[in-house]
Design a protein around this motif. Structure first.
Motif, PDB file in Angstrom:
ATOM      1  N   PRO A   9       3.794  50.794  31.691  1.00  0.00           N
ATOM      2  CA  PRO A   9       3.045  51.935  31.151  1.00  0.00           C
ATOM      3  C   PRO A   9       3.524  52.439  29.798  1.00  0.00           C
ATOM      4  O   PRO A   9       2.784  53.142  29.113  1.00  0.00           O
ATOM      5  N   THR A  10       4.752  52.091  29.380  1.00  0.00           N
ATOM      6  CA  THR A  10       5.243  52.598  28.093  1.00  0.00           C
ATOM      7  C   THR A  10       5.641  51.479  27.138  1.00  0.00           C
ATOM      8  O   THR A  10       6.419  51.694  26.209  1.00  0.00           O
ATOM      9  N   ARG A  11       5.102  50.269  27.350  1.00  0.00           N
ATOM     10  CA  ARG A  11       5.420  49.154  26.452  1.00  0.00           C
ATOM     11  C   ARG A  11       4.922  49.477  25.040  1.00  0.00           C
ATOM     12  O   ARG A  11       3.775  49.843  24.833  1.00  0.00           O
ATOM     13  N   GLY A  12       5.800  49.312  24.035  1.00  0.00           N
ATOM     14  CA  GLY A  12       5.418  49.541  22.650  1.00  0.00           C
ATOM     15  C   GLY A  12       5.158  50.997  22.318  1.00  0.00           C
ATOM     16  O   GLY A  12       4.477  51.305  21.348  1.00  0.00           O
ATOM     17  N   VAL A  13       5.727  51.912  23.106  1.00  0.00           N
ATOM     18  CA  VAL A  13       5.508  53.344  22.916  1.00  0.00           C
ATOM     19  C   VAL A  13       6.821  53.981  22.460  1.00  0.00           C
ATOM     20  O   VAL A  13       7.888  53.657  22.979  1.00  0.00           O
TER      21      VAL A  13
END
Length: 504
Positions: free
Chosen positions: A429-433
């Motif tokens: 859910p937070t890949r590349g965030v």
């Protein structure tokens, strides 16, 4: 520093604007041979713009760039490549139906003279590619292999070798571990160390704190297009970097877990379930609970998420939702049953990039319910959901492709929450965030759980799993190899993931 005592790369006073909006302001940065210099900041801080200016994609409004003390100005990326700058994008740019060697020398193929004309010297191309692969320690695949047959980690090696084939002395790596599974990250670490040992300088852009502290010598922090600090990595810590990035303290990086009394009745129950990728899956998830799912790539963790959502339906066993038997045979059926899936590929599977923010947030309602709930859930209500998620888009009619990664992910969440699911399945859910958006998403997910939503969360980031999960399921070889209580150690998760430990 090189033999003349100057940095290999120097950036001074670099500024750049787009449509009157200042994106970079007086940025200073330098990079020494053999150094890993990390660049960090929230999405929208200017990291990608700085990278593209250095690589010749954008032209600066002011400032200067020097290589070995000699001023350079790159009118295009080809000019930057000729000067020794290679860029490794987060989204790989290889041609899948060509061989490794063909990709490495694409556009600069060695030629030999045939009977009547010049021909590509394929033997020379293969041998030079083999030598480059050996230099970086990549001997597990052949130059003649089609790129589509390689793992993501191997494809990333090909991207790096492609840059080295162009005599790159400076590599700009943009979120290089974003597409990698946990066990593949060590391969990248080894490769980075081999490159720096040869004197290659690496500008390393990443949101992952562990990588920054494992690999970098120095770190430069950007906020709103300005440098807020350049520090020796050994002299700083995560809290200081976060403060420089977001301008405030993030003392509670993960919100508190649920107390035993906060959990409700069993929401999801799966018994002895399987399909061609899964076998004998038995698990329960309670209302208000966040259950983490760990495992190496190919372990079955994403297959489990897709099975719950009906994308790869279960063919054996039983599944109940709130005590009622269900077995979704399609995503539409899962949505109507109250199950939502946030996929790991938000750009390819989660959003229609050229549509406005509001239209993206209404996608599930329009597609799965065919207008049956339009009177109940109006765009105004979805707009309020976007506001709750703090989606910073400027206007709801702005195309979603222009948003930062964190804001795009919030739009994906809004899209699914508009359908009012009872079970929310999150895959990376937070890949590349960035760190600020990541903390906001974590808090929002935990708030949803406090309101009674059940959450299954797949993540490659072990600190995220440990910080967010009330329990952790570990997958290996298509089945659950172990279940761990809250706050397990990373070592325990990895032992169950690799088979070094067998659950009893």
């Amino acid at each position: 520093m090189n033999q003349r005592g100057t940095p290999l790369l120097t950036v001074r006073g670099m500024s750049r604007s787009f449509v009157g909006i200042r994106v970079l302001t007086e940025v200073d940065l330098d990079l020494a041979p053999g150094e890993v210099h990390a660049v960090v900041g929230e999405n929208g801080a200017g990291k990608s713009t700085l990278m593209k200016v250095i690589a010749g994609v954008h032209q600066p409004d002011s400032g200067r760039l020097e290589i070995d003390g000699v001023p350079h100005r790159f009118p295009d990326p080809a000019s930057a490549r000729r000067a020794g700058i290679g860029i490794i994008h987060q989204e790989l740019t290889l041609l899948p139906d060509r061989t490794v060697a063909e990709n490495v020398f694409l556009g600069r193929e060695p030629v030999g003279r045939g009977p009547r004309r010049l021909l590509v010297d394929r033997a020379a191309m293969v041998e030079r590619t083999r030598a480059l692969l050996a230099e970086v320690g990549a001997v597990s695949f052949d130059p003649g292999t089609l790129v589509r047959r390689l793992s993501v980690a191997q494809q990333q090696v090909v991207e790096i070798v492609k840059a080295l084939a162009g005599d790159a002395r400076i590599l700009v790596m943009d979120e290089p571990t974003a597409p990698l599974a946990e066990h593949e990250v060590d391969l990248l670490y080894d490769l980075v160390r081999r490159l720096t040992a040869r004197g290659i300088a690496i500008l390393y852009i990443s949101h992952r704190m562990r990588e920054i502290f494992d690999l970098s010598d120095r770190v430069t922090v950007l906020k709103d297009g300005r440098v807020t600090g350049t520090l020796a990595t050994r002299d700083t810590d995560r809290d200081e970097l976060v403060r420089l990035m977001v301008g405030r303290e993030l003392r509670d990086y993960h919100p508190p877990l649920a107390a035993p009394g906060d959990l409700g009745e069993v929401r999801l129950a799966v018994r002895g379930a399987g399909n061609d990728r899964l076998r004998d899956i038995t698990v329960e998830v309670r209302a208000g609970e966040v259950v983490g799912v760990a495992g190496l790539q190919g372990s079955g963790r994403t297959s489990f998420a897709r099975a719950l959502f009906g994308a790869d339906p279960l063919t054996t066993g039983e599944m109940w939702l709130d005590g009622r038997p269900v077995r979704p045979n399609s995503p539409r059926a899962a949505i109507r049953a109250g199950i939502a899936l946030v996929t790991e590929d938000r750009k390819g599977q989660g959003l229609v990039l050229r549509q406005p923010v509001l239209d993206n947030a209404l996608l599930v309602l329009r597609a799965a319910f065919a207008g049956r709930r339009r009177a109940e859930v109006e765009p105004v209500e979805v707009g309020e959901l976007l506001t709750r998620l703090d989606v910073r888009a400027g206007a709801s009619d702005r195309e979603v492709r222009f948003l930062s990664g964190g804001n795009q992910q919030k739009v994906v969440l809004a899209k699914w929450l508009a359908a009012r699911p009872r079970l929310l399945v999150l895959d990376e859910p937070t890949r590349g965030v960035d760190v600020g958006a990541k903390a906001a998403i974590h808090e929002f997910v935990r708030d949803l759980a406090r309101q009674g939503l059940s959450v299954v969360m797949v993540s490659s980031e072990l600190p995220e799993l440990i910080g967010m999960s009330d329990r952790v399921l570990v997958f290996r070889d298509g089945t659950i190899s172990g279940e761990l209580p809250a706050r397990p150690s990373e070592e325990r998760i990895m032992r169950l993931s690799t088979g070094a430990e067998v659950a009893v």
